[in-house]
Scaffold this active site. Structure first.
Site, PDB file in Angstrom:
ATOM      1  N   GLU A   1       0.833  -1.210   0.000  1.00 49.72           N
ATOM      2  CA  GLU A   1       0.000   0.000   0.000  1.00 49.72           C
ATOM      3  C   GLU A   1       0.864   1.256   0.000  1.00 49.72           C
ATOM      4  O   GLU A   1       0.528   2.243  -0.678  1.00 49.72           O
ATOM      5  CB  GLU A   1      -0.945  -0.010   1.203  1.00 49.72           C
TER       6      GLU A   1
ATOM      7  N   HIS B   1     -10.370   1.000   0.152  1.00 48.91           N
ATOM      8  CA  HIS B   1     -10.733   0.005   1.166  1.00 48.91           C
ATOM      9  C   HIS B   1     -12.241  -0.248   1.214  1.00 48.91           C
ATOM     10  O   HIS B   1     -12.694  -1.129   1.960  1.00 48.91           O
ATOM     11  CB  HIS B   1     -10.253   0.452   2.554  1.00 48.91           C
TER      12      HIS B   1
END
Length: 314
Positions: A162, A196
């Site tokens: 990420e 997300h």
């Protein structure tokens, strides 16, 4: 290189003469990077969740790690050539803009110390109240990290990939755009938070009896705290110029989790005075937050920052 740069600008109708790329271009690249990260999860039966196959299944975790590693490599390579060929940066400057070199070992240690201040309460709860220090003496967390694929994903693979995508590959693009640094810190993490939101679908698959509204609230909360954390990680990345620092902070926060903000604090075995533990915990939680705010700039100060301090209006 010149030919590639000219070709990119011809394909980029939003380009500004004063900046190598525009904010619109940087945004489109960031969105495409984010899509390349999680969309492949739903294209293969090896990574696609179902009512009978959880995202926490070891086979799914391994397949997803392979997938995101490929995506991150391609995104990093894309940004590398954009910085090199379009912005006409040298190789050392390109690696610096991407936070890859210098590593920033000192900056990483200072950023971790700063983050530890914010989590002084949870650290007290884990290490002192719950005797977590004994586990560290025995090396149990390290054994778990290397022996449990779920822990490896949460502490290493997830944070590293990420940060490679949302900081190393994306932030340099915005730094070369007209967008002010203060807005970059809060703008780019919104995409990080939205990336997300797909967990809503996975949660609904695994928990069909949970009301849609409750699942939606869960996703809104997740979006909120991931966006807030993304802003902090972006700030650390820009201030330190170090991917390692952003990754270390991300891994630390994943390991600690969200702090307890209400309720009584007691030992797992019930020993000791719950009132003492409770007062100590909340005193450290508040005191640590105050210390974090006071040391925010000093503990992220260094010689490798991607922009001067004046860029933050200070």
């Amino acid at each position: 290189m010149v030919a590639f740069s000219e070709m990119f600008h011809r394909l980029n109708p939003w380009a500004k003469d004063s900046n190598p790329i525009s904010t619109t271009t940087a945004s489109l690249l960031l969105v495409s990077y984010a899509l390349s990260y999680f969309l492949p999860f739903y294209l293969s039966p090896l990574t696609r969740p179902s009512p009978t196959l959880s995202r926490d299944n070891p086979s799914v975790i391994r397949a997803r790690i392979r997938s995101v590693c490929i995506s991150c490599f391609c995104c990093c390579l894309s940004t590398f050539f954009i910085l090199l060929c379009v912005a006409n940066l040298s190789v050392p400057d390109t690696l610096h803009y991407m936070g890859l070199w210098p590593l920033g070992l000192t900056e990483s240690a200072r950023a971790l110390s700063l983050t530890a201040l914010l989590f002084a309460g949870p650290l007290f709860l884990y290490l002192v109240v719950d005797d977590g220090w004994k586990d560290w003496v025995k090396g149990e967390p390290v054994k778990e990290l290397w022996g449990d694929i779920l822990t490896w994903r949460n502490i290493v693979a997830g944070p590293l990939t990420e940060e490679l995508l949302f900081r190393t590959s994306s932030v340099p693009l915005f730094l070369l755009s007209p967008l002010p640094v203060s807005r970059i810190i809060f703008y780019s993490p919104i995409i990080f938070g939205l990336a997300h939101v797909h967990h809503f679908y996975e949660f609904r698959l695994q928990n069909p009896r949970v009301p849609v509204f409750a699942a939606l609230l869960r996703s809104v909360f997740q979006f909120s705290f991931t966006t807030l954390f993304g802003a902090y990680a972006t700030f650390v990345f820009i201030r330190t110029g170090s991917l390692l620092a952003a990754f270390a902070v991300h891994a630390f926060c994943n390991g600690i989790g969200l702090p307890k903000v209400w309720g009584r604090v007691e030992r797992l075995d019930g020993r000791g005075s719950g009132m003492v533990w409770t007062v100590g915990y909340y005193a450290l939680l508040v005191g640590g937050a105050v210390a974090f705010w006071k040391e925010l700039w000093s503990l992220t100060e260094g010689g490798n920052g991607l922009v001067p301090r004046s860029a933050f209006g200070r």
